[in-house]
Design an enzyme around this catalytic site. Structure first.
Site, PDB file in Angstrom:
ATOM      1  N   ASP A  46       0.765  -1.034   0.171  1.00 55.85           N
ATOM      2  CA  ASP A  46      -0.368   0.067  -0.292  1.00 55.85           C
ATOM      3  C   ASP A  46       1.011   1.499   0.514  1.00 55.85           C
ATOM      4  O   ASP A  46       2.143   1.439   0.496  1.00 55.85           O
ATOM      5  CB  ASP A  46      -1.129   0.071   1.457  1.00 55.85           C
ATOM      6  CG  ASP A  46      -1.908   0.703   1.189  1.00 55.85           C
ATOM      7  OD1 ASP A  46      -2.166   1.454  -0.054  1.00 55.85           O
ATOM      8  OD2 ASP A  46      -2.630   1.603   2.336  1.00 55.85           O
ATOM      9  N   ASN A  73     -11.337  -2.081  -5.444  1.00 57.22           N
ATOM     10  CA  ASN A  73     -10.267  -1.404  -6.506  1.00 57.22           C
ATOM     11  C   ASN A  73     -10.883  -1.144  -7.583  1.00 57.22           C
ATOM     12  O   ASN A  73     -10.362  -0.449  -8.290  1.00 57.22           O
ATOM     13  CB  ASN A  73      -9.211  -2.302  -6.556  1.00 57.22           C
ATOM     14  CG  ASN A  73      -7.833  -1.882  -5.248  1.00 57.22           C
ATOM     15  OD1 ASN A  73      -7.252  -2.884  -4.499  1.00 57.22           O
ATOM     16  ND2 ASN A  73      -7.934  -0.920  -4.220  1.00 57.22           N
TER      17      ASN A  73
END
Ligand code: IPE
Ligand code: IPE
Ligand code: MG
Length: 259
Positions: free
Chosen positions: A35, A83
């Site tokens: 991330d 996502n």
């Protein structure tokens, strides 16, 4: 372990004690929530996609380092079922990046004896991306080195529902054949997970400082050690992995028992 430590870590920073790493306690399975690509790009006034591209080098280095250390499974969270909510150009760019990177890297991974597999629902990916992952699996499936598990269009809740469906189908089959009513066991349930046959992660790493799981491996990480580093994914390197491994080795894993 395949390679000497000073070959894998030629120039450790002064704050990390390479000698403290116990090569006999390298985790069998490391899972990573990669991330911070977007924030890395934002800090440099770049497009988010440039952050994702910069993250590829960190992936390459992590794979090489983990494989050299003798890690058996490395799972990398590359795209979640959530996502898809991102802007279309980012999603399209990511899918393109996955396809191109997989095609470019597969020969090198094969030479390193890495076996490349995926978890997640690939059926809805663009054909080129799906095919690149399928080809990587076909080429490397018989390798006996580290297994690289790429989580793409992966969501743990969706996976758990799939495993429930597997249990229900099994129960119907048994009921039809024998009249018996079976109850699910952990073994039966796990056979319905994407990760069937893969041991649970020993160590879960998340970069960029976020303390959440974001729908990743909820079932499998019941007893994983969770290490969060503030480093943004494109800045992650072998020495950051080493720091995570040292933190992991300092933990006392009890699995609910008394030691
Ligand atoms: C992780 O980086 C990569 C993917 C989710 C594909 P992000 O894109 O989430 O980066 P941040 O969290 O916005 O910084
Ligand atoms: C998790 O990161 C998914 C991947 C790393 C692929 P996100 O950036 O999507 O997670 P949230 O939205 O911050 O929870
Ligand atoms: Mg993020």
């Amino acid at each position: 372990m395949n390679k000497p430590l000073d070959y894998i870590f030629p120039a450790p920073p002064s704050d990390v004690d390479l000698g403290a790493l116990d090569v006999d306690r390298i985790p069998e399975h490391i899972a990573v929530i990669m991330d911070g690509n977007g924030r890395w790009a934002k800090k440099r006034a770049l497009n988010r996609l440039r952050g994702h591209k910069a993250g590829i080098e960190a992936v390459r280095e992590t794979i090489r380092c983990a494989s050299d250390l003798g890690v058996r499974y490395l799972t990398i969270y590359s795209f979640s079922t959530e996502n898809w909510k991102r802007p279309e150009d980012e999603v399209v760019g990511l899918m393109d990046l996955f396809a191109k990177t997989m095609l470019a890297e597969v020969d090198g991974l094969h030479e390193e004896h890495v076996r490349v597999m995926t978890i997640g629902d690939l059926s809805v990916l663009p054909a080129e991306t799906r095919e690149a992952f399928d080809e990587a699996w076909e080429k490397t499936r018989d390798n006996d080195g580290m297994t690289l598990v790429v989580a793409v269009n992966y969501g743990s809740r969706q996976e758990i529902l799939r495993a429930c469906e597997h249990c229900m189908r099994e129960a119907v089959l048994v009921a039809e054949e024998t009249g018996e009513v079976i109850v699910p066991t952990e073994e039966l349930f796990e056979r319905g997970l994407y990760t069937c046959g893969i041991p649970d992660p020993d160590l879960l790493i998340r970069t960029s400082g976020e303390m959440r799981l974001s729908n990743f491996l909820l079932w499998q990480i019941a007893y994983s050690e969770f290490v969060v580093t503030d480093v943004l994914w494109p800045d992650f390197d072998r020495y950051e992995l080493l720091r995570c491994l040292l933190e992991y080795q300092g933990r006392d894993r009890r699995f609910g028992a008394v030691k």
